[in-house]
Scaffold this active site. Structure first.
Site, PDB file in Angstrom:
ATOM      1  N   SER A   1       0.832  -1.216   0.139  1.00  0.00           N
ATOM      2  CA  SER A   1      -0.149  -0.220  -0.055  1.00  0.00           C
ATOM      3  C   SER A   1       1.178   1.238  -0.016  1.00  0.00           C
ATOM      4  O   SER A   1       1.974   1.502  -1.026  1.00  0.00           O
ATOM      5  CB  SER A   1      -1.027  -0.013   1.220  1.00  0.00           C
TER       6      SER A   1
ATOM      7  N   ASP B   1      -8.627  -4.747  -6.092  1.00  0.00           N
ATOM      8  CA  ASP B   1      -8.747  -3.459  -4.631  1.00  0.00           C
ATOM      9  C   ASP B   1      -9.777  -3.103  -4.370  1.00  0.00           C
ATOM     10  O   ASP B   1     -10.276  -2.145  -5.107  1.00  0.00           O
ATOM     11  CB  ASP B   1      -7.322  -2.821  -4.928  1.00  0.00           C
TER      12      ASP B   1
ATOM     13  N   HIS C   1      -7.117  -5.547  -1.636  1.00  0.00           N
ATOM     14  CA  HIS C   1      -5.862  -4.907  -1.319  1.00  0.00           C
ATOM     15  C   HIS C   1      -5.256  -5.291  -0.182  1.00  0.00           C
ATOM     16  O   HIS C   1      -4.028  -5.484   0.200  1.00  0.00           O
ATOM     17  CB  HIS C   1      -6.590  -3.860  -0.575  1.00  0.00           C
TER      18      HIS C   1
END
Length: 803
Positions: free
Chosen positions: A671, A744, A778
């Site tokens: 991330s 995601d 994610h």
């Protein structure tokens, strides 16, 4: 090119060569695989006042088939339209009960076959446990009788769990309020079968509307209709004998909350118009209080569509917010209102006020307290004692107030005023107990309250219990953990007079287990659980927290792992892996504080580099990467410089110990850590390669802020451009492994970010590899994908780092 399977691309390959790289799933080497294939210990739900503890079991990983279910993405939700529950929920497949004082676990009988359990909820008297079970067709409500450890199904699989927990216990312990699918529910519209009747049109009316980049928003009228269909439910009163009666007809129920005495029920419903630019938590809503028979008492709140917000993290909407029941009273609502119009730029003495409103709401609400900063929470004690907190993001300041909720004229007393990021000064959290209504309130014993703290210090972590005297407002430490070879977490106080405390103790190779400790007899520990270490393969690796400084004097730290048997006297030069995630601070002192404990149990997970300590690498995990902006300077004004300085300091610190080859160092992150990785490879020559997972690389695609950045692209164009690896792709010459989940769902980190960045690198001739993991959001959860991810990383590191 649409990637539908695990698709692996090399730079510079022709289309025919690309097709050859469409790999089947691979598994990592045995040393890594042994750490991945482990049996997960049960999760423990335990209240020190309960007679029983609940142990819940689930699979270590999901499967790709678990992710390959029907899914609708509407209004910020991801829903399985067949089963009517979140498509991302993690299920429990078995539950057991155990008396806390006993050692034997009791298997709950009567559980559904192939159980998929979630939403476990104890009854107020703690004699029953409700839970939902998901079948192939939907969600059903079940209940466990604790004494007999027997489960029984209460409803068919037509419960509506699309907005989370679909039921609430009545105070009588015999009935449950349940959200059910309407009997006349319309069919969902299929985009393949229901053609649009016209174009999608959006208007900008000239009013500024700065919003972050949200995922899974409504896009058209069909989405609106489907959203309404999946959220709409009927409320039923379901008795433990299986009988049910309709409580409220079909509506878009978003929350149901009984008053502490059980005589009133507050229900919130989503209203129209829906929005295409914000998720459902900013849709209009209406909140009504009913009596327990369903008669309307009062409309207590109506919230309009909230598409436009003032700028800044401390911005908030006007009107009533944070509405809930006071835990210390039978039926009194409290709520918060902004005194600065919700706009942080307005200069006022008080930002917020908290008011109370007693049922049946015939009188006006009464003021409880005003806060200098933005309201951040409240803890109820009794008629004369309560705790309130406020905070301000720009300064990172937080204050704690002791106030009398019955006397607004009595000035609140500030009992804590500190930098929220100063973990060394954290006084801890106040202990709570259940009151006569079964609600959590401040624990007050002989004019004392109690604080349980994490205990971070310059010398290490030493959790503590402090006694706070309500008369003189003085704090006295009554227990401090003395462990230097273990980590002790203080969870709750079982008996204040006897000094019995529920604790969890672990070490780097001892799995966390629960105990009762007598703090007045410090050596007295009573074991509750005895879970074993499932990771024997890394039991003997060397683990320590190292502390060092970057060139401007900021103190940094990281957890250093060396392979088992590594000879620190011979100091063989090994490759180094660094895993990190940048964090923003407003002062150097807080940025330099250490929150890592070398005695924390080593629990490898898919996002960790720790696996590679078994393959002859040195690993620096959770390396400090502070980004500091003091005073009026924003942290991101010097983002790149500080990023490189952090990395250089970490490498130099491990090199000074003599363990590594400085020419063989890799950096990785997930991330925002992936964003960090790409920037470090772009703007430094410190690394041989890097691994970036699920990141955002083009900040023009997040133009209204990201992470802690409050300025928009047009206010800080140079900052956005300099921080964007995509804008600097021509400078990138270091091998980079890019990984992203195909689905995601995190704001800003669209899969498109990785695809476009890879295309830029490919076109410019940089050495890169892209892996798109099918069906993953994610965070990655499917075992097939996780094993392949570890294989990809292993192959990449062997090629570009080790050899």
């Amino acid at each position: 090119m649409k990637l539908k399977t695990t698709f692996v691309l090399f730079l510079g390959l022709s289309l025919s060569a690309l097709a050859q790289e469409n790999l089947t799933y691979q598994k990592p080497s045995k040393s890594i695989l042994d750490l991945v294939d482990y049996e997960r210990a049960p999760s423990v739900s335990m209240d020190t006042k309960k007679e029983y503890m609940l142990l819940s079991y689930r699979n270590t990983y999901k499967t790709l088939d678990d992710l390959n279910q029907d899914e609708m993405r509407l209004g910020g939700l991801r829903i399985n339209p067949t089963t009517n529950i979140s498509s991302s929920v993690t299920y429990i497949n078995n539950i057991k009960l155990r008396k806390i004082k006993d050692k034997n676990e009791v298997q709950v009988s009567g559980l559904p076959e192939n159980a998929r359990i979630t939403n476990l909820s104890w009854s107020p008297n703690e004699k029953k446990i409700a839970f939902s079970n998901t079948t192939s067709n939907g969600v059903a409500l079940w209940v466990v009788d604790v004494a007999s450890a027997k489960a029984t199904m209460l409803t068919e699989d037509n419960v509506n769990a699309n907005l989370g927990n679909p039921f609430s216990w009545y105070n009588d312990n015999e009935n449950i309020l349940v959200k059910m699918l309407p009997k006349n529910r319309p069919a969902l519209l299929d985009e393949k079968k229901n053609l649009p009747t016209g174009p999608i049109v959006s208007n900008a009316n000239g009013t500024a509307s700065s919003n972050r980049t949200y995922q899974d928003l409504l896009k058209n009228k069909r989405d609106e209709q489907n959203f309404e269909t999946i959220v709409t439910a009927e409320l039923y009163k379901v008795n433990l004998n299986g009988s049910k009666t309709l409580f409220k007809g079909a509506d878009l129920y978003a929350g149901e909350n009984f008053s502490p005495d059980g005589n009133y029920l507050m229900i919130s419903t989503i209203q129209k118009p829906f929005s295409y630019i914000v998720p459902l938590n900013r849709f209009p809503s209406k909140t009504v209080v009913y009596d327990k028979e369903g008669k309307e008492i009062k409309v207590v709140n109506e919230v309009p569509l909230n598409e436009i917000m003032p700028k800044g993290f401390m911005a908030t909407r006007t009107g009533k917010r944070n509405m809930g029941w006071r835990n210390d009273q039978a039926a009194t609502l409290y709520f918060v209102q902004a005194l600065d119009e919700g706009n942080p730029e307005n200069q006022v003495e008080y930002r917020d006020e908290v008011l109370a409103w007693k049922a049946p709401f015939n009188e006006d609400p009464s003021l409880l307290i005003k806060t200098k900063q933005r309201f951040a929470g409240i803890m109820w004690g009794n008629e004369t004692i309560a705790i309130a907190m406020d905070q301000w993001y720009d300064t990172r300041n937080t204050k704690t107030y002791l106030f009398n909720p019955s006397d607004v004229k009595q000035q609140p007393k500030v009992i804590s005023d500190r930098n929220s990021q100063d973990i060394y000064a954290d006084p801890g959290d106040f202990e709570t107990v259940k009151n006569a209504f079964g609600k959590q309130v401040l624990a007050i014993e002989n004019n004392n309250m109690y604080l349980l703290g994490a205990g971070y210090t310059k010398e290490g972590q030493f959790p503590f219990i402090s006694e706070f005297n309500l008369k003189n407002l003085q704090t006295k430490r009554i227990y401090t953990s003395k462990y230097t070879d273990k980590k002790e977490d203080l969870l709750s106080i079982k008996d204040f007079k006897k000094g019995e405390v529920l604790v969890q103790i672990q070490s780097k190779n001892e799995f966390p287990n629960y105990y009762f400790r007598n703090i007045y007899k410090k050596e007295q520990l009573t074991p509750i659980t005895s879970f074993k270490n499932p990771f024997e393969g890394i039991k003997n690796v060397s683990k320590e927290v190292i502390q060092y400084k970057r060139k401007d004097g900021v103190a940094l730290s990281g957890t250093l792992y060396l392979p088992a048997g590594y000879d620190k006297t011979k100091k063989e030069k090994l490759p180094l892996l660094i895993w990190a995630y940048p964090a923003e601070f407003k002062d150097k002192n807080s940025a330099g504080q250490n929150n890592q404990n070398p005695n924390e149990f080593t629990l490898p997970y898919y996002g960790s580099f720790v696996y590679w300590v078994t393959k002859g690498y040195v690993v620096l995990d959770d390396a400090s990467f502070p980004i500091i902006g003091e005073g009026t300077t924003e942290p991101n004004d010097n983002f790149i410089t500080q990023l490189v300085d952090n990395a250089e300091a970490a490498i130099n610190a491990v090199d000074a110990l003599g363990y590594i080859n400085k020419k063989k160092v890799a950096i990785g992150g997930h991330s925002y850590g992936a964003f960090m990785t790409a920037n470090l490879l772009t703007h430094s020559n410190l690394f041989a390669c890097g691994i970036a997972r699920s990141g955002a690389y083009n900040r023009t695609l997040t133009p209204f802020g990201f992470q802690s950045e409050q300025r928009n692209y047009w206010e800080a164009t140079d900052v956005y451009n300099k921080m964007s690896p995509f804008m600097n792709a021509d400078k990138m010459k270091t091998p980079l492994l890019l990984v992203h989940g195909e689905a995601d769902n995190n704001p800003g980190t669209f899969t498109l970010q990785t695809e476009r960045y890879f295309q830029a690198l490919k076109g410019l001739g940089a050495p890169a590899r892209m892996v798109i993991l099918p069906k993953e959001a994610h965070s990655y959860v499917a075992k097939e994908n996780i094993l392949h991810l570890l294989w990809e990383q292993d192959q990449f590191l062997e090629k570009y780092l080790k050899n």
